[in-house]
Design an enzyme around this catalytic site. Structure first.
Site, PDB file in Angstrom:
ATOM      1  N   TYR A 109       0.823  -1.212   0.000  1.00 37.90           N
ATOM      2  CA  TYR A 109       0.000   0.000   0.000  1.00 37.90           C
ATOM      3  C   TYR A 109       0.854   1.257   0.000  1.00 37.90           C
ATOM      4  O   TYR A 109       1.899   1.312   0.659  1.00 37.90           O
ATOM      5  CB  TYR A 109      -0.901   0.014   1.235  1.00 37.90           C
ATOM      6  CG  TYR A 109      -1.787   1.233   1.269  1.00 37.90           C
ATOM      7  CD1 TYR A 109      -2.894   1.309   0.430  1.00 37.90           C
ATOM      8  CD2 TYR A 109      -1.494   2.319   2.077  1.00 37.90           C
ATOM      9  CE1 TYR A 109      -3.699   2.439   0.409  1.00 37.90           C
ATOM     10  CE2 TYR A 109      -2.301   3.451   2.067  1.00 37.90           C
ATOM     11  CZ  TYR A 109      -3.393   3.509   1.233  1.00 37.90           C
ATOM     12  OH  TYR A 109      -4.185   4.626   1.214  1.00 37.90           O
ATOM     13  N   TRP A 111       1.175   5.655  -1.730  1.00 36.39           N
ATOM     14  CA  TRP A 111       0.856   6.623  -2.779  1.00 36.39           C
ATOM     15  C   TRP A 111       1.890   6.674  -3.893  1.00 36.39           C
ATOM     16  O   TRP A 111       1.614   7.216  -4.953  1.00 36.39           O
ATOM     17  CB  TRP A 111       0.700   7.997  -2.145  1.00 36.39           C
ATOM     18  CG  TRP A 111      -0.715   8.283  -1.766  1.00 36.39           C
ATOM     19  CD1 TRP A 111      -1.498   7.550  -0.915  1.00 36.39           C
ATOM     20  CD2 TRP A 111      -1.523   9.353  -2.237  1.00 36.39           C
ATOM     21  NE1 TRP A 111      -2.738   8.129  -0.829  1.00 36.39           N
ATOM     22  CE2 TRP A 111      -2.784   9.233  -1.613  1.00 36.39           C
ATOM     23  CE3 TRP A 111      -1.308  10.418  -3.114  1.00 36.39           C
ATOM     24  CZ2 TRP A 111      -3.834  10.141  -1.855  1.00 36.39           C
ATOM     25  CZ3 TRP A 111      -2.350  11.320  -3.331  1.00 36.39           C
ATOM     26  CH2 TRP A 111      -3.582  11.166  -2.716  1.00 36.39           C
TER      27      TRP A 111
HETATM   28  N1  LIG Z   1      -1.933   8.277  12.473  1.00 33.82           N
HETATM   29  C1  LIG Z   1      -2.348   8.340  11.215  1.00 33.82           C
HETATM   30  N2  LIG Z   1      -1.759   7.571  10.279  1.00 33.82           N
HETATM   31  C2  LIG Z   1      -2.165   7.656   8.992  1.00 33.82           C
HETATM   32  C3  LIG Z   1      -3.202   8.526   8.606  1.00 33.82           C
HETATM   33  C4  LIG Z   1      -3.821   9.321   9.619  1.00 33.82           C
HETATM   34  O1  LIG Z   1      -4.770  10.083   9.351  1.00 33.82           O
HETATM   35  N3  LIG Z   1      -3.348   9.215  10.896  1.00 33.82           N
HETATM   36  N4  LIG Z   1      -3.572   8.593   7.285  1.00 33.82           N
HETATM   37  C5  LIG Z   1      -3.358   7.411   6.475  1.00 33.82           C
HETATM   38  C6  LIG Z   1      -3.585   7.646   5.045  1.00 33.82           C
HETATM   39  S1  LIG Z   1      -5.110   8.328   4.619  1.00 33.82           S
HETATM   40  C7  LIG Z   1      -2.697   7.298   4.082  1.00 33.82           C
HETATM   41  S2  LIG Z   1      -3.164   7.414   2.431  1.00 33.82           S
HETATM   42  C8  LIG Z   1      -1.382   6.737   4.416  1.00 33.82           C
HETATM   43  C9  LIG Z   1      -0.275   7.207   3.456  1.00 33.82           C
HETATM   44  O2  LIG Z   1       0.798   6.356   3.539  1.00 33.82           O
HETATM   45  P1  LIG Z   1       1.844   6.143   2.318  1.00 33.82           P
HETATM   46  O3  LIG Z   1       1.131   6.290   1.021  1.00 33.82           O
HETATM   47  O4  LIG Z   1       2.591   4.901   2.557  1.00 33.82           O
HETATM   48  O5  LIG Z   1       2.786   7.404   2.523  1.00 33.82           O
HETATM   49  P2  LIG Z   1       3.806   8.106   1.527  1.00 33.82           P
HETATM   50  O6  LIG Z   1       4.672   8.955   2.390  1.00 33.82           O
HETATM   51  O7  LIG Z   1       3.071   8.793   0.440  1.00 33.82           O
HETATM   52  O8  LIG Z   1       4.667   6.895   0.971  1.00 33.82           O
HETATM   53  C10 LIG Z   1       4.985   6.727  -0.363  1.00 33.82           C
HETATM   54  C11 LIG Z   1       6.414   6.223  -0.478  1.00 33.82           C
HETATM   55  O9  LIG Z   1       6.666   5.896  -1.838  1.00 33.82           O
HETATM   56  C12 LIG Z   1       7.960   6.388  -2.200  1.00 33.82           C
HETATM   57  N5  LIG Z   1       7.957   6.594  -3.666  1.00 33.82           N
HETATM   58  C13 LIG Z   1       7.602   7.710  -4.358  1.00 33.82           C
HETATM   59  N6  LIG Z   1       7.708   7.484  -5.687  1.00 33.82           N
HETATM   60  C14 LIG Z   1       8.137   6.215  -5.843  1.00 33.82           C
HETATM   61  C15 LIG Z   1       8.439   5.407  -6.986  1.00 33.82           C
HETATM   62  O10 LIG Z   1       8.294   5.805  -8.137  1.00 33.82           O
HETATM   63  N7  LIG Z   1       8.864   4.119  -6.744  1.00 33.82           N
HETATM   64  C16 LIG Z   1       9.020   3.643  -5.491  1.00 33.82           C
HETATM   65  N8  LIG Z   1       9.441   2.383  -5.361  1.00 33.82           N
HETATM   66  N9  LIG Z   1       8.758   4.391  -4.396  1.00 33.82           N
HETATM   67  C17 LIG Z   1       8.304   5.649  -4.575  1.00 33.82           C
HETATM   68  C18 LIG Z   1       8.119   7.651  -1.396  1.00 33.82           C
HETATM   69  O11 LIG Z   1       9.487   7.997  -1.261  1.00 33.82           O
HETATM   70  C19 LIG Z   1       7.441   7.269  -0.064  1.00 33.82           C
HETATM   71  O12 LIG Z   1       8.355   6.720   0.835  1.00 33.82           O
HETATM   72  O13 LIG Z   1      -1.050   7.088   5.764  1.00 33.82           O
HETATM   73  C20 LIG Z   1      -2.044   6.685   6.700  1.00 33.82           C
HETATM   74  N10 LIG Z   1      -1.547   6.857   8.052  1.00 33.82           N
HETATM   75  N1  LIG Z   2      -1.328  18.640   2.303  1.00 35.65           N
HETATM   76  C1  LIG Z   2      -1.760  17.368   2.284  1.00 35.65           C
HETATM   77  N2  LIG Z   2      -2.984  17.083   1.741  1.00 35.65           N
HETATM   78  C2  LIG Z   2      -3.428  15.808   1.754  1.00 35.65           C
HETATM   79  C3  LIG Z   2      -2.642  14.733   2.250  1.00 35.65           C
HETATM   80  C4  LIG Z   2      -1.370  15.061   2.811  1.00 35.65           C
HETATM   81  O1  LIG Z   2      -0.632  14.172   3.291  1.00 35.65           O
HETATM   82  N3  LIG Z   2      -0.972  16.374   2.812  1.00 35.65           N
HETATM   83  N4  LIG Z   2      -3.100  13.439   2.208  1.00 35.65           N
HETATM   84  C5  LIG Z   2      -4.210  13.128   1.307  1.00 35.65           C
HETATM   85  C6  LIG Z   2      -4.843  11.844   1.680  1.00 35.65           C
HETATM   86  S1  LIG Z   2      -4.062  10.403   1.305  1.00 35.65           S
HETATM   87  C7  LIG Z   2      -6.059  11.766   2.264  1.00 35.65           C
HETATM   88  S2  LIG Z   2      -6.760  10.261   2.580  1.00 35.65           S
HETATM   89  C8  LIG Z   2      -6.795  12.983   2.622  1.00 35.65           C
HETATM   90  C9  LIG Z   2      -7.312  12.845   4.044  1.00 35.65           C
HETATM   91  O2  LIG Z   2      -8.378  13.657   4.282  1.00 35.65           O
HETATM   92  P1  LIG Z   2      -8.916  13.742   5.779  1.00 35.65           P
HETATM   93  O3  LIG Z   2      -8.839  12.428   6.412  1.00 35.65           O
HETATM   94  O4  LIG Z   2     -10.233  14.382   5.723  1.00 35.65           O
HETATM   95  O5  LIG Z   2      -7.821  14.757   6.372  1.00 35.65           O
HETATM   96  P2  LIG Z   2      -7.173  15.007   7.799  1.00 35.65           P
HETATM   97  O6  LIG Z   2      -6.343  16.229   7.612  1.00 35.65           O
HETATM   98  O7  LIG Z   2      -6.503  13.814   8.328  1.00 35.65           O
HETATM   99  O8  LIG Z   2      -8.419  15.333   8.742  1.00 35.65           O
HETATM  100  C10 LIG Z   2      -9.294  16.415   8.455  1.00 35.65           C
HETATM  101  C11 LIG Z   2      -9.682  17.129   9.717  1.00 35.65           C
HETATM  102  O9  LIG Z   2     -10.535  16.326  10.517  1.00 35.65           O
HETATM  103  C12 LIG Z   2     -10.522  16.890  11.821  1.00 35.65           C
HETATM  104  N5  LIG Z   2     -10.910  15.928  12.843  1.00 35.65           N
HETATM  105  C13 LIG Z   2     -10.166  14.940  13.361  1.00 35.65           C
HETATM  106  N6  LIG Z   2     -10.876  14.254  14.287  1.00 35.65           N
HETATM  107  C14 LIG Z   2     -12.086  14.823  14.341  1.00 35.65           C
HETATM  108  C15 LIG Z   2     -13.277  14.564  15.095  1.00 35.65           C
HETATM  109  O10 LIG Z   2     -13.367  13.639  15.879  1.00 35.65           O
HETATM  110  N7  LIG Z   2     -14.355  15.354  14.847  1.00 35.65           N
HETATM  111  C16 LIG Z   2     -14.325  16.370  13.950  1.00 35.65           C
HETATM  112  N8  LIG Z   2     -15.437  17.071  13.744  1.00 35.65           N
HETATM  113  N9  LIG Z   2     -13.206  16.654  13.245  1.00 35.65           N
HETATM  114  C17 LIG Z   2     -12.113  15.891  13.430  1.00 35.65           C
HETATM  115  C18 LIG Z   2      -9.089  17.341  12.046  1.00 35.65           C
HETATM  116  O11 LIG Z   2      -9.079  18.582  12.735  1.00 35.65           O
HETATM  117  C19 LIG Z   2      -8.516  17.397  10.642  1.00 35.65           C
HETATM  118  O12 LIG Z   2      -7.856  18.603  10.320  1.00 35.65           O
HETATM  119  O13 LIG Z   2      -5.984  14.157   2.546  1.00 35.65           O
HETATM  120  C20 LIG Z   2      -5.247  14.233   1.309  1.00 35.65           C
HETATM  121  N10 LIG Z   2      -4.654  15.537   1.236  1.00 35.65           N
HETATM  122 MO   LIG Z   3      -5.093   8.631   2.254  1.00 36.36          MO
END
Ligand SMILES: Nc1nc2c(c(=O)[nH]1)N[C@H]1C(S)=C(S)[C@@H](COP(=O)(O)OP(=O)(O)OC[C@H]3O[C@@H](n4cnc5c(=O)[nH]c(N)nc54)[C@H](O)[C@@H]3O)O[C@H]1N2
Ligand SMILES: Nc1nc2c(c(=O)[nH]1)N[C@H]1C(S)=C(S)[C@@H](COP(=O)(O)OP(=O)(O)OC[C@H]3O[C@@H](n4cnc5c(=O)[nH]c(N)nc54)[C@H](O)[C@@H]3O)O[C@H]1N2
Ligand SMILES: [Mo]
Length: 762
Positions: A109, A111
């Site tokens: 998994y 991005w």
């Molecule tokens: N506590 C907490 N944890 C969370 C979340 C949260 O809300 N709270 N959010 C979750 C969510 S929504 C998501 S989507 C995940 C994201 O988690 P990930 O998608 O695993 O995070 P990234 O940092 O985007 O990791 C992508 C990796 O791919 C590498 N990469 C980039 N390009 C390439 C390429 O071309 N080839 C290869 N082999 N590698 C490449 C980058 O260097 C990076 O290390 O995290 C989750 N974790």
């Molecule tokens: N700049 C930037 N943008 C991103 C990403 C990134 O890594 N960086 N990641 C992308 C990815 S993979 C995803 S999945 C999306 C994630 O999109 P989301 O999951 O919606 O994003 P978050 O910023 O984790 O959370 C949004 C807001 O929810 C609020 N929140 C948390 N807990 C609670 C609660 O219990 N109640 C209420 N009412 N609010 C709460 C927090 O204040 C937070 O700022 O964002 C995407 N966009």
């Molecule tokens: Mo995500």
């Protein structure tokens, strides 16, 4: 200089290497709101944390494959490509022969980067499918809970994720926007695959110009832009379901709910109403009950309910709200609430999910299929819900529930990751370290020495998109972008495709993997067959040569006016939803039949472990919000300058309310230790009243830097629980966790992840 076109998950841009050897980037001049994240690129392209050559963990080289708790603490030995690929091909063959394809976990998994051909997971899955298959993973960390529950409620998750009401329709028609989790502008710069024109910041500005009433329901004030008519309800985290129930109860007792809509379009409302009124448990879920749980005054709840009933009201729920324990409930309750208002399917009314979570939610670009690489078919049907990775590695043969089934964890011997960083994205990283000690072999392709690379046996250096050719486009993107090569590959880095082609060759299916094409020939081939299909549909796309030299192709047709479930509303018999009743299921007989105590047959308030009103808060009295970072995409390019600029005292910044800081003797800029019984991390304090008391906020993504169980850099996933959202969906619940905080006195250990690990050259 010749700036060349390319794109990224955070937008299209052009780039070149200057005379000083440094990368320069320029935003696309036609992008109305380019992303600040572009600023992370220049310093990271040639950063010393790039992986220069294939490396194998010393313990693995000396003792061969097997479980090993020194993963993550061992040295690496640099090998030539041929030697590394020969060793790895032999290991893949051994695992397949001795344990079967099921023993290979290729969930991988993450991005990765933009670019349709070089998409790391597509390349890896294509390779592993030809290899005979692998254990895969299902759904995402982003919205894996909604992906499971929405089909039961409205018949499809995709409809909600991809075809939600568009921003122009909302801006034109909505009078009151009730935003649970807000609409955080920081997130909308990002869409997987890219976004060439960032429209959403402009739409948010137009909401303010039109004076649309905004009810911001979030612990953080900055989850909605400051301008306009915003009323902030600083809710206690994890209690949104209780607030929604209090609103719903008010609608019932004041007879403000739309009975005819509920009768015609919904199934199971009556059972839900019984619950609301407390007929089952003797507890009416009234405004007073909700106020007690949410800490929002009773009067405000009642008047918000009345206003919702008398306005064209759009209810949105961010994805973050389903990334907590019982994450189904806020989504399901919001749908029930919107159904009670009777405005689903009307322009500017109803509900949405993920506004402010992703750039494509509500965007106007076409839902257009652009060329992609075929992954083939996986002959192995074994999978896990994506966030069960650590449980799988630690409990082979263990049983778990998932969406009505009882499943068994497979016995994994080899873990293969390309394009993701589980030591960023997974919860309870100290547990994950134990889990990663279990397999025989861990393989990682990475451009950078991330924590995941440091926990691998084979680290194969991957190129970044700037070092190869591709094309890219995201969901609801307006353009297909030609991604020209801007820089030479760093060190000996190869693209994932070329790495896997080398392995496929050694394993006897090289020709089937590459089909005899070079990467450039693949681009021409994929583009060419796509263009042919378009021509059959009457759309004349330019030739590959024209497309490539012009830098981008504007995709036909935008969709400015869109209302979710409009056709269902117009004719619910002809346009039945794909639920058992054909209607919106406010009670689901199917979910009820599963008998889960943590997801009932109707939406309900189920008390979580990690919340301020529970027993655990006696020891850990602060609720940490671990949300997405403003300064980068997850953990990507954490060494870049925008991300580095956001650090405080060299650590990730944690925000804390002045009252909570004062009672702990913490001042702005102090190094603090954030801890609970799972682990601890250091972070740099930012004292602010932009969040409610009792809440601290530390975004995800600081590169994990463990010194024992302490992360000295500020990764919140040392603190989060690896606890699934529920037995129904087994989703990620990492958004919220209870912690305590203290000032760190003395000299804090230095952050070391900004330098590469020791690599022995041979
Ligand atoms: N506590 C907490 N944890 C969370 C979340 C949260 O809300 N709270 N959010 C979750 C969510 S929504 C998501 S989507 C995940 C994201 O988690 P990930 O998608 O695993 O995070 P990234 O940092 O985007 O990791 C992508 C990796 O791919 C590498 N990469 C980039 N390009 C390439 C390429 O071309 N080839 C290869 N082999 N590698 C490449 C980058 O260097 C990076 O290390 O995290 C989750 N974790
Ligand atoms: N700049 C930037 N943008 C991103 C990403 C990134 O890594 N960086 N990641 C992308 C990815 S993979 C995803 S999945 C999306 C994630 O999109 P989301 O999951 O919606 O994003 P978050 O910023 O984790 O959370 C949004 C807001 O929810 C609020 N929140 C948390 N807990 C609670 C609660 O219990 N109640 C209420 N009412 N609010 C709460 C927090 O204040 C937070 O700022 O964002 C995407 N966009
Ligand atoms: Mo995500």
């Amino acid at each position: 200089m010749t700036f060349r076109p390319t794109t990224s998950h955070w937008g299209a841009f052009s780039a070149d290497i200057g005379a000083d050897g440094r990368l320069q980037v320029a935003a696309d001049p036609d992008d109305p709101s380019p992303s600040p994240l572009l600023g992370n690129l220049p310093d990271s392209l040639r950063h010393p944390t790039r992986v220069t050559a294939p490396a194998v963990r010393r313990g693995w080289l000396e003792h061969g494959p097997g479980p090993d708790s020194s993963r993550g603490n061992d040295e690496f030995v640099e090998l030539g490509w041929d030697e590394a690929l020969d060793l790895l091909a032999a290991e893949l063959r051994r695992v397949r022969d001795d344990h079967g394809n099921k023993a290979v976990f290729g969930g991988s998994y993450g991005w990765a980067s933009a670019g349709r051909f070089h998409h790391a997971q597509s390349q890896l899955r294509r390779f592993l499918n030809l290899f005979g298959g692998f254990t895969s993973s299902r759904h995402t960390y982003s919205n894996g809970t909604s992906a499971v529950v929405l089909p039961h409620i409205v018949g499809s998750a995709d409809d909600v994720f991809r075809n939600g009401s568009s921003w122009p329709t909302i801006v034109k028609n909505t009078e009151l926007l009730v935003a649970f989790g807000g609409v955080p502008e920081k997130n909308v710069f990002v869409t997987p695959g890219g976004v060439s024109r960032h429209h959403t910041p402009g739409f948010l500005a137009r909401l303010a110009e039109r004076d649309v009433d905004i009810a911001l329901i979030s612990p953080l004030r900055d989850d909605f832009p400051a301008a306009g008519a915003v009323q902030w309800y600083p809710i206690r985290p994890a209690t949104d379901t209780a607030l929604m129930l209090g609103l719903a109860h008010t609608l019932v007792v004041e007879d403000l709910h739309d009975r005819s809509f509920l009768d015609r379009y919904c199934a199971g409302y009556d059972e839900f109403e019984q619950y609301l009124l407390g007929m089952e448990d003797g507890v009416p879920k009234d405004a007073e009950w909700a106020s007690h749980i949410t800490e929002i005054p009773v009067g405000e709840i009642v008047s918000l309910a009345r206003k919702m009933a008398s306005s064209r009201t759009f209810i949105t729920v961010t994805w973050s709200l389903q990334r907590i324990e019982h994450g189904e409930q806020p989504v399901w309750t919001a749908i029930a609430l919107a159904a009670m208002l009777g405005q689903i399917g009307l322009p500017g009314g109803g509900f949405g999910h993920g506004y402010g979570s992703m750039g494509d939610s509500g965007d106007i670009g076409p839902d257009f299929h652009v060329p992609f690489l075929s992954q083939g078919v996986n002959p192995v049907d074994e999978f896990i819900p994506v966030a069960r990775i650590a449980d799988m590695l630690l409990n082979p043969g263990g049983c778990y529930d998932f969406d009505g089934a009882v499943r068994t964890f497979p016995d994994i011997r080899l873990v293969y990751w390309a394009g993701g960083n589980p030591f960023h994205h997974h919860q309870d990283l100290n547990k994950l370290r134990n889990a990663f000690a279990r397999p025989d072999t861990v393989v990682v392709h990475e451009p950078y020495w991330t924590a995941t690379a440091r926990h691998a046996d084979f680290v194969l250096p991957a190129t970044t998109p700037l070092e190869r050719e591709d094309f890219g486009s995201g969901r609801r993107d307006t353009h297909l972008v030609a991604m020209h090569q801007v820089a030479q590959p760093y060190g000996q880095a190869r693209s994932d495709h070329v790495i896997l082609a080398g392995l496929a060759e050694r394993l006897g299916f090289g020709e089937r993997f590459t089909e005899g094409r070079s990467p450039r020939a693949w681009l021409e081939h994929l583009y060419g067959s796509w263009r042919k299909n378009l021509a059959a549909a009457g759309v004349a796309a330019p030739s590959f040569a024209e497309f490539w030299s012009s830098g981008s192709y504007p995709l036909p047709s935008e969709e400015p006016d869109r209302t979710l479930f409009e056709t269902f509303r117009q004719d619910p018999e002809a346009n039945r939803l794909h639920t058992p009743s054909g209607k919106i299921e406010i009670t689901s007989a199917v979910i009820k039949s599963f008998g889960y105590e943590d997801c009932l047959g109707h939406p309900a308030w189920l008390e979580p472990v990690e919340w301020l009103g529970g027993a655990r808060a006696e020891n850990f009295p602060l609720q940490l919000i671990a949300n997405q970072p403003r300064t980068r995409l997850h953990s990507q390019l954490d060494v870049g300058s925008v991300s580095q600029f956001g650090k405080v005292a060299g650590r990730e910044a944690i925000r804390i309310h002045p009252a909570d800081a004062a009672s702990r003797g913490i001042e702005d800029g102090d190094v603090v230790r954030v801890f609970n019984d799972r682990g601890a991390c250091l972070a740099g304090a930012v004292v602010t009243s932009a969040l409610r008391p009792g809440v601290v906020q530390l975004p995800t993504g600081a590169w994990f830097d463990p010194h024992g169980s302490l992360c000295v850099h500020g990764n919140p996933n040392v603190l989060t629980a690896d606890r699934p959202t529920s037995r129904l969906s087994q989703g990620c619940a990492g958004q919220l966790v209870l912690v305590e905080l203290e000032r760190f006195d003395g000299t804090p250990p230095p952050v070391t992840v900004g330098s590469p690990p020791d690599v022995i050259k041979r």
